[in-house]
Design a protein around this motif. Structure first.
Motif, PDB file in Angstrom:
ATOM      1  N   THR A 161     -54.093  43.900 -34.813  1.00 30.18           N
ATOM      2  CA  THR A 161     -55.458  44.237 -34.417  1.00 30.18           C
ATOM      3  C   THR A 161     -56.435  43.170 -34.871  1.00 30.18           C
ATOM      4  OG1 THR A 161     -54.983  46.596 -34.508  1.00 30.18           O
ATOM      5  CG2 THR A 161     -57.294  45.959 -34.659  1.00 30.18           C
ATOM      6  N   PHE A 162     -56.285  42.770 -36.125  1.00 29.37           N
ATOM      7  CA  PHE A 162     -57.141  41.743 -36.711  1.00 29.37           C
ATOM      8  C   PHE A 162     -56.300  40.485 -36.839  1.00 29.37           C
ATOM      9  CE2 PHE A 162     -58.314  45.873 -38.555  1.00 29.37           C
ATOM     10  CZ  PHE A 162     -59.567  46.014 -37.993  1.00 29.37           C
ATOM     11  N   THR A 163     -56.433  39.601 -35.899  1.00 32.04           N
ATOM     12  CA  THR A 163     -55.504  38.473 -35.807  1.00 32.04           C
ATOM     13  C   THR A 163     -55.677  37.435 -36.914  1.00 32.04           C
ATOM     14  OG1 THR A 163     -56.995  37.398 -34.235  1.00 32.04           O
ATOM     15  CG2 THR A 163     -55.198  38.723 -33.320  1.00 32.04           C
ATOM     16  N   ASP A 164     -56.800  37.465 -37.626  1.00 34.54           N
ATOM     17  CA  ASP A 164     -56.988  36.576 -38.768  1.00 34.54           C
ATOM     18  C   ASP A 164     -56.465  37.307 -40.015  1.00 34.54           C
ATOM     19  OD1 ASP A 164     -57.952  35.307 -41.071  1.00 34.54           O
ATOM     20  OD2 ASP A 164     -59.819  34.709 -40.120  1.00 34.54           O
ATOM     21  N   PRO A 165     -55.384  36.848 -40.625  1.00 36.41           N
ATOM     22  CA  PRO A 165     -54.789  37.549 -41.762  1.00 36.41           C
ATOM     23  C   PRO A 165     -55.742  37.728 -42.946  1.00 36.41           C
ATOM     24  CG  PRO A 165     -53.346  35.785 -41.011  1.00 36.41           C
ATOM     25  CD  PRO A 165     -54.627  35.662 -40.250  1.00 36.41           C
ATOM     26  N   ARG A 166     -56.594  36.742 -43.199  1.00 39.90           N
ATOM     27  CA  ARG A 166     -57.544  36.856 -44.319  1.00 39.90           C
ATOM     28  C   ARG A 166     -58.593  37.922 -44.037  1.00 39.90           C
ATOM     29  NH1 ARG A 166     -60.028  31.412 -45.719  1.00 39.90           N
ATOM     30  NH2 ARG A 166     -60.974  32.689 -47.331  1.00 39.90           N
ATOM     31  N   LEU A 167     -59.070  37.972 -42.807  1.00 39.88           N
ATOM     32  CA  LEU A 167     -60.050  38.984 -42.433  1.00 39.88           C
ATOM     33  C   LEU A 167     -59.413  40.367 -42.458  1.00 39.88           C
ATOM     34  CD1 LEU A 167     -62.915  39.600 -41.576  1.00 39.88           C
ATOM     35  CD2 LEU A 167     -62.270  39.062 -39.226  1.00 39.88           C
ATOM     36  N   CYS A 168     -58.181  40.459 -41.999  1.00 46.17           N
ATOM     37  CA  CYS A 168     -57.444  41.723 -42.042  1.00 46.17           C
ATOM     38  C   CYS A 168     -57.320  42.211 -43.488  1.00 46.17           C
ATOM     39  CB  CYS A 168     -56.067  41.560 -41.406  1.00 46.17           C
ATOM     40  SG  CYS A 168     -55.098  43.078 -41.393  1.00 46.17           S
ATOM     41  N   ALA A 169     -56.936  41.327 -44.384  1.00 41.55           N
ATOM     42  CA  ALA A 169     -56.789  41.689 -45.801  1.00 41.55           C
ATOM     43  C   ALA A 169     -58.132  42.128 -46.389  1.00 41.55           C
ATOM     44  CB  ALA A 169     -56.226  40.512 -46.584  1.00 41.55           C
TER      45      ALA A 169
ATOM     46  N   SER B 293     -55.616  56.061 -37.687  1.00 38.38           N
ATOM     47  CA  SER B 293     -54.801  55.008 -37.096  1.00 38.38           C
ATOM     48  C   SER B 293     -53.348  55.450 -37.057  1.00 38.38           C
ATOM     49  CB  SER B 293     -54.923  53.723 -37.924  1.00 38.38           C
ATOM     50  OG  SER B 293     -54.112  52.708 -37.366  1.00 38.38           O
ATOM     51  N   ASN B 294     -52.675  55.111 -35.991  1.00 35.12           N
ATOM     52  CA  ASN B 294     -51.236  55.352 -35.903  1.00 35.12           C
ATOM     53  C   ASN B 294     -50.449  54.177 -36.448  1.00 35.12           C
ATOM     54  OD1 ASN B 294     -51.453  57.888 -34.720  1.00 35.12           O
ATOM     55  ND2 ASN B 294     -51.637  57.026 -32.679  1.00 35.12           N
ATOM     56  N   GLU B 295     -51.153  53.154 -36.891  1.00 40.19           N
ATOM     57  CA  GLU B 295     -50.531  51.919 -37.367  1.00 40.19           C
ATOM     58  C   GLU B 295     -50.675  51.826 -38.878  1.00 40.19           C
ATOM     59  OE1 GLU B 295     -48.212  49.126 -36.756  1.00 40.19           O
ATOM     60  OE2 GLU B 295     -49.293  49.377 -34.871  1.00 40.19           O
ATOM     61  N   SER B 296     -49.626  51.383 -39.551  1.00 47.06           N
ATOM     62  CA  SER B 296     -49.713  51.167 -40.996  1.00 47.06           C
ATOM     63  C   SER B 296     -50.565  49.928 -41.251  1.00 47.06           C
ATOM     64  CB  SER B 296     -48.322  50.974 -41.584  1.00 47.06           C
ATOM     65  OG  SER B 296     -47.734  49.792 -41.067  1.00 47.06           O
ATOM     66  N   PHE B 297     -51.017  49.778 -42.487  1.00 49.88           N
ATOM     67  CA  PHE B 297     -51.838  48.612 -42.821  1.00 49.88           C
ATOM     68  C   PHE B 297     -51.121  47.310 -42.477  1.00 49.88           C
ATOM     69  CE2 PHE B 297     -53.928  51.434 -46.146  1.00 49.88           C
ATOM     70  CZ  PHE B 297     -55.068  51.620 -45.401  1.00 49.88           C
ATOM     71  N   SER B 298     -49.814  47.273 -42.691  1.00 46.37           N
ATOM     72  CA  SER B 298     -49.072  46.034 -42.394  1.00 46.37           C
ATOM     73  C   SER B 298     -49.106  45.706 -40.906  1.00 46.37           C
ATOM     74  CB  SER B 298     -47.629  46.140 -42.881  1.00 46.37           C
ATOM     75  OG  SER B 298     -46.946  47.177 -42.196  1.00 46.37           O
ATOM     76  N   GLY B 299     -49.280  46.680 -40.055  1.00 49.85           N
ATOM     77  CA  GLY B 299     -49.361  46.455 -38.620  1.00 49.85           C
ATOM     78  C   GLY B 299     -50.747  46.082 -38.127  1.00 49.85           C
ATOM     79  N   TRP B 300     -51.738  46.157 -39.004  1.00 47.68           N
ATOM     80  CA  TRP B 300     -53.106  45.846 -38.599  1.00 47.68           C
ATOM     81  C   TRP B 300     -53.294  44.371 -38.301  1.00 47.68           C
ATOM     82  CZ3 TRP B 300     -57.361  49.016 -41.528  1.00 47.68           C
ATOM     83  CH2 TRP B 300     -57.211  50.362 -41.214  1.00 47.68           C
ATOM     84  N   THR B 301     -52.341  43.541 -38.671  1.00 51.14           N
ATOM     85  CA  THR B 301     -52.466  42.110 -38.348  1.00 51.14           C
ATOM     86  C   THR B 301     -52.409  41.882 -36.841  1.00 51.14           C
ATOM     87  OG1 THR B 301     -50.098  41.819 -38.715  1.00 51.14           O
ATOM     88  CG2 THR B 301     -51.573  41.286 -40.554  1.00 51.14           C
TER      89      THR B 301
ATOM     90  N   MET C 156     -66.995  57.645 -38.461  1.00 50.49           N
ATOM     91  CA  MET C 156     -65.603  57.932 -38.119  1.00 50.49           C
ATOM     92  C   MET C 156     -65.146  56.954 -37.050  1.00 50.49           C
ATOM     93  SD  MET C 156     -65.744  62.094 -38.132  1.00 50.49           S
ATOM     94  CE  MET C 156     -64.010  62.245 -37.840  1.00 50.49           C
ATOM     95  N   ILE C 157     -64.002  56.318 -37.302  1.00 49.38           N
ATOM     96  CA  ILE C 157     -63.417  55.382 -36.353  1.00 49.38           C
ATOM     97  C   ILE C 157     -62.022  55.906 -36.025  1.00 49.38           C
ATOM     98  CG2 ILE C 157     -62.668  53.012 -35.952  1.00 49.38           C
ATOM     99  CD1 ILE C 157     -64.771  52.162 -38.069  1.00 49.38           C
ATOM    100  N   ASP C 158     -61.793  56.219 -34.780  1.00 48.59           N
ATOM    101  CA  ASP C 158     -60.521  56.788 -34.344  1.00 48.59           C
ATOM    102  C   ASP C 158     -59.679  55.721 -33.656  1.00 48.59           C
ATOM    103  OD1 ASP C 158     -58.567  58.699 -33.896  1.00 48.59           O
ATOM    104  OD2 ASP C 158     -59.526  59.498 -32.097  1.00 48.59           O
ATOM    105  N   GLU C 159     -58.391  55.795 -33.860  1.00 45.22           N
ATOM    106  CA  GLU C 159     -57.417  54.921 -33.198  1.00 45.22           C
ATOM    107  C   GLU C 159     -57.575  53.444 -33.558  1.00 45.22           C
ATOM    108  OE1 GLU C 159     -54.815  55.942 -31.700  1.00 45.22           O
ATOM    109  OE2 GLU C 159     -55.296  58.014 -31.213  1.00 45.22           O
ATOM    110  N   LEU C 160     -57.975  53.154 -34.791  1.00 43.48           N
ATOM    111  CA  LEU C 160     -58.028  51.760 -35.213  1.00 43.48           C
ATOM    112  C   LEU C 160     -56.609  51.214 -35.200  1.00 43.48           C
ATOM    113  CD1 LEU C 160     -59.966  49.559 -36.192  1.00 43.48           C
ATOM    114  CD2 LEU C 160     -59.353  50.185 -38.517  1.00 43.48           C
ATOM    115  N   GLY C 161     -56.434  50.079 -34.647  1.00 47.75           N
ATOM    116  CA  GLY C 161     -55.106  49.498 -34.514  1.00 47.75           C
ATOM    117  C   GLY C 161     -54.545  49.650 -33.112  1.00 47.75           C
ATOM    118  N   TYR C 162     -55.242  50.397 -32.260  1.00 47.37           N
ATOM    119  CA  TYR C 162     -54.774  50.613 -30.895  1.00 47.37           C
ATOM    120  C   TYR C 162     -54.993  49.380 -30.027  1.00 47.37           C
ATOM    121  CZ  TYR C 162     -54.383  52.725 -26.277  1.00 47.37           C
ATOM    122  OH  TYR C 162     -54.032  53.011 -24.989  1.00 47.37           O
TER     123      TYR C 162
END
Length: 96
Positions: free
Chosen positions: A55-63, A45-53, A11-17
């Motif tokens: 958190t994960f600053t590399d777009p390819r890794l995020c995808a 996560s309180n962030e949508s997938f589109s907002g995860w960029t 379980m990972i809580d608050e991913l995107g924080y």
């Protein structure tokens, strides 16, 4: 790495924080890959997938991370209202 691969449910809580540096994002990707199709993962996560960029600053890794999480997964959206905020407001209104 093996430790996170063995547990039945990770379980990972608050991913995107918080923003992860490249190394942190790569390690998370490795954990997800290790667990893929073998063990369960729950992410909050309180962030949508589109907002995860953010958190994960590399777009390819995020995808790639989103791809790993969503393949054969179940996405449960609970809405945008904060439970904690609603609870606090309810407590305040009850005390007045």
């Amino acid at each position: 790495m093996a430790r996170y691969g063995r547990v039945d449910l990770l379980m990972i809580d608050e991913l995107g924080y918080m923003e992860l540096d490249r190394r942190g994002a790569e390690l998370l990707f490795q954990v997800l890959t290790e667990r893929e199709e073998n063990n369960s993962i729950a992410i909050a996560s309180n962030e949508s997938f589109s907002g995860w960029t953010k958190t994960f600053t590399d777009p390819r890794l995020c995808a790639a991370i989103v791809d790993r999480l969503t393949f054969n997964g179940t996405i449960i959206e609970t809405g945008t209202d904060s439970y904690r905020l609603a609870h606090t407001r309810q407590q305040r209104s009850n005390s007045l």
